[in-house]
Motif scaffolding. Structure first.
Motif, PDB file in Angstrom:
ATOM      1  N   GLY A 331       0.815  -1.211   0.000  1.00  0.00           N
ATOM      2  CA  GLY A 331       0.000   0.000   0.000  1.00  0.00           C
ATOM      3  C   GLY A 331       0.849   1.261   0.000  1.00  0.00           C
ATOM      4  O   GLY A 331       0.594   2.204  -0.762  1.00  0.00           O
ATOM      5  N   TYR A 332       1.894   1.264   0.826  1.00  0.00           N
ATOM      6  CA  TYR A 332       2.775   2.437   0.873  1.00  0.00           C
ATOM      7  C   TYR A 332       3.595   2.559  -0.415  1.00  0.00           C
ATOM      8  O   TYR A 332       3.815   3.663  -0.923  1.00  0.00           O
ATOM      9  CB  TYR A 332       3.700   2.330   2.083  1.00  0.00           C
ATOM     10  CG  TYR A 332       4.598   3.533   2.265  1.00  0.00           C
ATOM     11  CD1 TYR A 332       4.065   4.803   2.500  1.00  0.00           C
ATOM     12  CD2 TYR A 332       5.988   3.404   2.220  1.00  0.00           C
ATOM     13  CE1 TYR A 332       4.891   5.913   2.668  1.00  0.00           C
ATOM     14  CE2 TYR A 332       6.818   4.500   2.396  1.00  0.00           C
ATOM     15  CZ  TYR A 332       6.264   5.752   2.618  1.00  0.00           C
ATOM     16  OH  TYR A 332       7.085   6.846   2.778  1.00  0.00           O
ATOM     17  N   TRP A 333       4.047   1.424  -0.947  1.00  0.00           N
ATOM     18  CA  TRP A 333       4.800   1.437  -2.208  1.00  0.00           C
ATOM     19  C   TRP A 333       3.962   2.038  -3.336  1.00  0.00           C
ATOM     20  O   TRP A 333       4.469   2.802  -4.153  1.00  0.00           O
ATOM     21  CB  TRP A 333       5.212   0.010  -2.571  1.00  0.00           C
ATOM     22  CG  TRP A 333       5.755  -0.111  -3.965  1.00  0.00           C
ATOM     23  CD1 TRP A 333       7.020   0.192  -4.389  1.00  0.00           C
ATOM     24  CD2 TRP A 333       5.039  -0.552  -5.126  1.00  0.00           C
ATOM     25  NE1 TRP A 333       7.144  -0.038  -5.743  1.00  0.00           N
ATOM     26  CE2 TRP A 333       5.943  -0.483  -6.222  1.00  0.00           C
ATOM     27  CE3 TRP A 333       3.733  -0.997  -5.347  1.00  0.00           C
ATOM     28  CZ2 TRP A 333       5.558  -0.856  -7.509  1.00  0.00           C
ATOM     29  CZ3 TRP A 333       3.372  -1.360  -6.629  1.00  0.00           C
ATOM     30  CH2 TRP A 333       4.267  -1.284  -7.698  1.00  0.00           C
ATOM     31  N   ALA A 334       2.678   1.733  -3.364  1.00  0.00           N
ATOM     32  CA  ALA A 334       1.817   2.170  -4.471  1.00  0.00           C
ATOM     33  C   ALA A 334       1.443   3.640  -4.387  1.00  0.00           C
ATOM     34  O   ALA A 334       1.344   4.319  -5.415  1.00  0.00           O
ATOM     35  CB  ALA A 334       0.550   1.308  -4.509  1.00  0.00           C
ATOM     36  N   LEU A 343      -7.036   2.191   3.187  1.00  0.00           N
ATOM     37  CA  LEU A 343      -6.378   1.905   1.911  1.00  0.00           C
ATOM     38  C   LEU A 343      -7.337   1.680   0.753  1.00  0.00           C
ATOM     39  O   LEU A 343      -7.043   2.046  -0.395  1.00  0.00           O
ATOM     40  CB  LEU A 343      -5.453   0.691   2.075  1.00  0.00           C
ATOM     41  CG  LEU A 343      -4.552   0.344   0.882  1.00  0.00           C
ATOM     42  CD1 LEU A 343      -3.645   1.516   0.526  1.00  0.00           C
ATOM     43  CD2 LEU A 343      -3.739  -0.909   1.188  1.00  0.00           C
ATOM     44  N   LEU A 344      -8.498   1.112   1.033  1.00  0.00           N
ATOM     45  CA  LEU A 344      -9.451   0.838  -0.050  1.00  0.00           C
ATOM     46  C   LEU A 344     -10.011   2.121  -0.668  1.00  0.00           C
ATOM     47  O   LEU A 344     -10.616   2.078  -1.739  1.00  0.00           O
ATOM     48  CB  LEU A 344     -10.594  -0.045   0.462  1.00  0.00           C
ATOM     49  CG  LEU A 344     -10.189  -1.486   0.832  1.00  0.00           C
ATOM     50  CD1 LEU A 344     -11.377  -2.254   1.389  1.00  0.00           C
ATOM     51  CD2 LEU A 344      -9.603  -2.227  -0.369  1.00  0.00           C
ATOM     52  N   ASP A 345      -9.808   3.267   0.002  1.00  0.00           N
ATOM     53  CA  ASP A 345     -10.195   4.543  -0.601  1.00  0.00           C
ATOM     54  C   ASP A 345      -9.231   4.958  -1.701  1.00  0.00           C
ATOM     55  O   ASP A 345      -9.576   5.756  -2.576  1.00  0.00           O
ATOM     56  CB  ASP A 345     -10.246   5.649   0.462  1.00  0.00           C
ATOM     57  CG  ASP A 345     -11.448   5.519   1.378  1.00  0.00           C
ATOM     58  OD1 ASP A 345     -12.407   4.818   1.004  1.00  0.00           O
ATOM     59  OD2 ASP A 345     -11.423   6.116   2.480  1.00  0.00           O
ATOM     60  N   ASN A 346      -7.993   4.417  -1.678  1.00  0.00           N
ATOM     61  CA  ASN A 346      -6.987   4.764  -2.681  1.00  0.00           C
ATOM     62  C   ASN A 346      -7.109   3.949  -3.965  1.00  0.00           C
ATOM     63  O   ASN A 346      -6.824   4.453  -5.056  1.00  0.00           O
ATOM     64  CB  ASN A 346      -5.577   4.547  -2.127  1.00  0.00           C
ATOM     65  CG  ASN A 346      -5.103   5.680  -1.245  1.00  0.00           C
ATOM     66  OD1 ASN A 346      -4.945   5.504  -0.044  1.00  0.00           O
ATOM     67  ND2 ASN A 346      -4.860   6.851  -1.823  1.00  0.00           N
ATOM     68  N   VAL A 347      -7.483   2.692  -3.818  1.00  0.00           N
ATOM     69  CA  VAL A 347      -7.370   1.760  -4.942  1.00  0.00           C
ATOM     70  C   VAL A 347      -8.382   2.069  -6.032  1.00  0.00           C
ATOM     71  O   VAL A 347      -9.478   2.581  -5.772  1.00  0.00           O
ATOM     72  CB  VAL A 347      -7.548   0.302  -4.471  1.00  0.00           C
ATOM     73  CG1 VAL A 347      -6.480  -0.064  -3.452  1.00  0.00           C
ATOM     74  CG2 VAL A 347      -8.936   0.065  -3.896  1.00  0.00           C
TER      75      VAL A 347
END
Length: 495
Positions: A331-334, A343-347
């Motif tokens: 998650g941080y790498w992406a 995190l699901l708000d980012n994807v």
């Protein structure tokens, strides 16, 4: 004193006679909670009739302490309304793994790596894993200290230190668990809101409404599951659910990271704010791996309790942490420093896949919350004598009113201040640090003082002092973050 005749004589059994019961009867004793009443009645009758059957004497005025010859191998166990000592180490390992891979993992990229960066974040996660395993091992080894199963954290502290420590530990633990449960309800509400936003963007269903729905569902589940050991198949369900949202987060993050290789990994904030966020991230590291209720979880494990608990801990801190590591790093790498607190708000990806992941996170929070609420349930059930059949009208009504009331308070606080990252930091600071690291080292030091050499004593004192200072610093940092966020957002904020 002579035994009474008639029914009482027929009812009583000696220890040798009890051990001759069949394996089938043993399984029934461990699998059915209402069988515990049989053992309590047997011991009470033996005590009243003059200690027949070779059992120890019991002080009935201070609460029944009974021996379960099968599940507890003759070790004294305090009176409790919940099942004790009948779960395998594998089931307990699943309980621990459910906690470490809860939907909280979807926030670790933001809460841990964004303020720490790659180098400090990786070192911190590995160090927190090893230190947490060590500290939890210390607590696990004290579970039968003094020949008694300490089925509650406060019981262990009270046995070692006295009544004041019993009360202080109780306060710290229930603050810890209450705040963890508050976070789970916020998480569940956030997941539900995320599902709604995927299909509708009219802002009609606000986060506080979603939190209320989540709290209601947690209440329904709490009413249906009487105690921790009764989770059974739900632990398998929780594992499947966690694999769904973690796998979706990993795969979609990888896709986004490959498509958009340019990312900013710089640590955001001013020089002063970085100090506070770094301390808060350290508290989050502690929070990530520890429950603050290890004795309560260990209370469910069968004999030998220390050996089996260590197996469960090894499972948690080996295979159990792999999914959490993967989703945190990827998650941080992406997304780098722009990683969301959820995190699901980012994807980006198919709507149905993201909806499935959020629904899985929602239901997983409901199951995980029940684990961390179980010490409160056990206390209330035991205090008010809620035993026998879980489906009895009295017992069912009690769970509806009391557990429902407890979760109503949790839900109200969750909707009032839905700042998830801040709750993680504050929980780690004021309760997880003291319970898992400070008390663990000092209790072990006191209990084993005659067996430890000077170097080992010095090591434990170093841990006590170091984590004591970290606890104070982390509490200050967390309170500052809450104060800042309270200015940024209104109460009952729709984040």
């Amino acid at each position: 004193m002579r035994r009474k005749s008639g029914e009482i004589t027929d009812f009583l059994m000696s220890k040798e006679e009890a051990k001759e019961e069949t394996e089938e009867e043993y399984n029934e004793t461990c699998d059915h909670f209402d069988r515990d009443d049989y053992w309590k009645r047997r011991i009470i009758m033996e005590a009243r009739s003059g200690n027949v059957g070779g059992s120890k004497s019991f002080s009935l005025s201070k609460g029944v302490v009974f021996h379960d010859d099968y599940c507890n191998d003759g070790v004294e166990v305090p009176d409790t309304a919940h099942q004790i000592g009948c779960d395998s180490w594998f089931q307990v390992g699943f309980v621990l793994t459910t906690g470490v891979n809860s939907a909280y993992v979807l926030g670790y990229s933001s809460a841990i790596l964004v303020p720490l960066g790659w180098v400090a974040g990786i070192i911190g996660l590995i160090a927190a894993t090893l230190i947490s395993l060590y500290a939890n091992g210390l607590i696990a080894k004290l579970h039968e200290y003094g020949g008694t199963r300490h089925i509650r954290y406060r019981d262990l502290a009270g046995y070692i230190y006295g009544r004041k420590a019993y009360s202080l530990t109780w306060v710290l633990q229930y603050i810890n668990l209450f705040m963890i449960n508050t976070g789970y309800i916020i998480l569940a509400g956030s997941a539900l809101k995320a599902v709604y936003v995927l299909f509708r963007d009219d802002d009609a269903l606000k986060l506080p409404y979603c939190i209320i729905i989540a709290g209601f569902m947690c209440g329904v589940f709490a009413i249906g599951i009487p105690h921790l050991s009764a989770l059974g198949i739900w632990l398998g369900v929780s594992t499947v659910l966690s694999l769904i949202y973690i796998s979706v987060a990993i795969v979609l993050s990888l896709q986004d990271g490959i498509r958009n290789p340019a990312r900013d990994y710089s640590i955001p904030g001013t020089k002063m704010s970085k100090i506070f966020t770094t301390i808060g991230a350290i508290a989050n590291l502690v929070f990530a791996f520890n429950t603050g209720m290890l004795p309560e979880i260990q209370a469910t494990i069968m004999q030998p309790v220390v050996k089996n608990m260590m197996k469960a801990l090894y499972l948690q801190f080996s295979i159990g942490v792999v999914p959490m590591y993967a989703v945190t790093f990827i998650g941080y790498w992406a997304y780098g420093s722009s990683t969301s607190s959820y995190l699901l708000d980012n994807v980006s990806g198919p709507i149905w896949v993201k909806a499935m992941a959020n629904i899985a996170a929602f239901f997983h929070c409901i199951i995980a919350l029940h684990i961390f609420a179980s010490p409160m349930y056990e206390y209330l059930d035991t205090k008010f004598g809620i035993k026998e059949s879980p489906l009895a009208i009295k017992n069912l009504s009690f769970r509806v009113l009391v557990r429902g009331g407890y979760l109503t308070i949790n839900t109200f606080i969750s909707a009032l201040l839905p700042f998830l990252g801040d709750f993680m930091s504050l929980t780690g600071a004021i309760s997880t640090f003291p319970l898992t690291f400070i008390l663990a080292n000092h209790m072990y030091l006191v209990a084993k003082r005659n067996k430890l050499d000077s170097l080992k004593k010095l090591w434990h004192w170093f841990n006590v002092l170091f984590f004591g200072l970290m606890s104070v610093a982390a509490a200050i940092a967390a309170l500052r973050l809450i104060a800042v966020d309270s200015k940024t957002y209104n109460i009952f904020a729709d984040l």
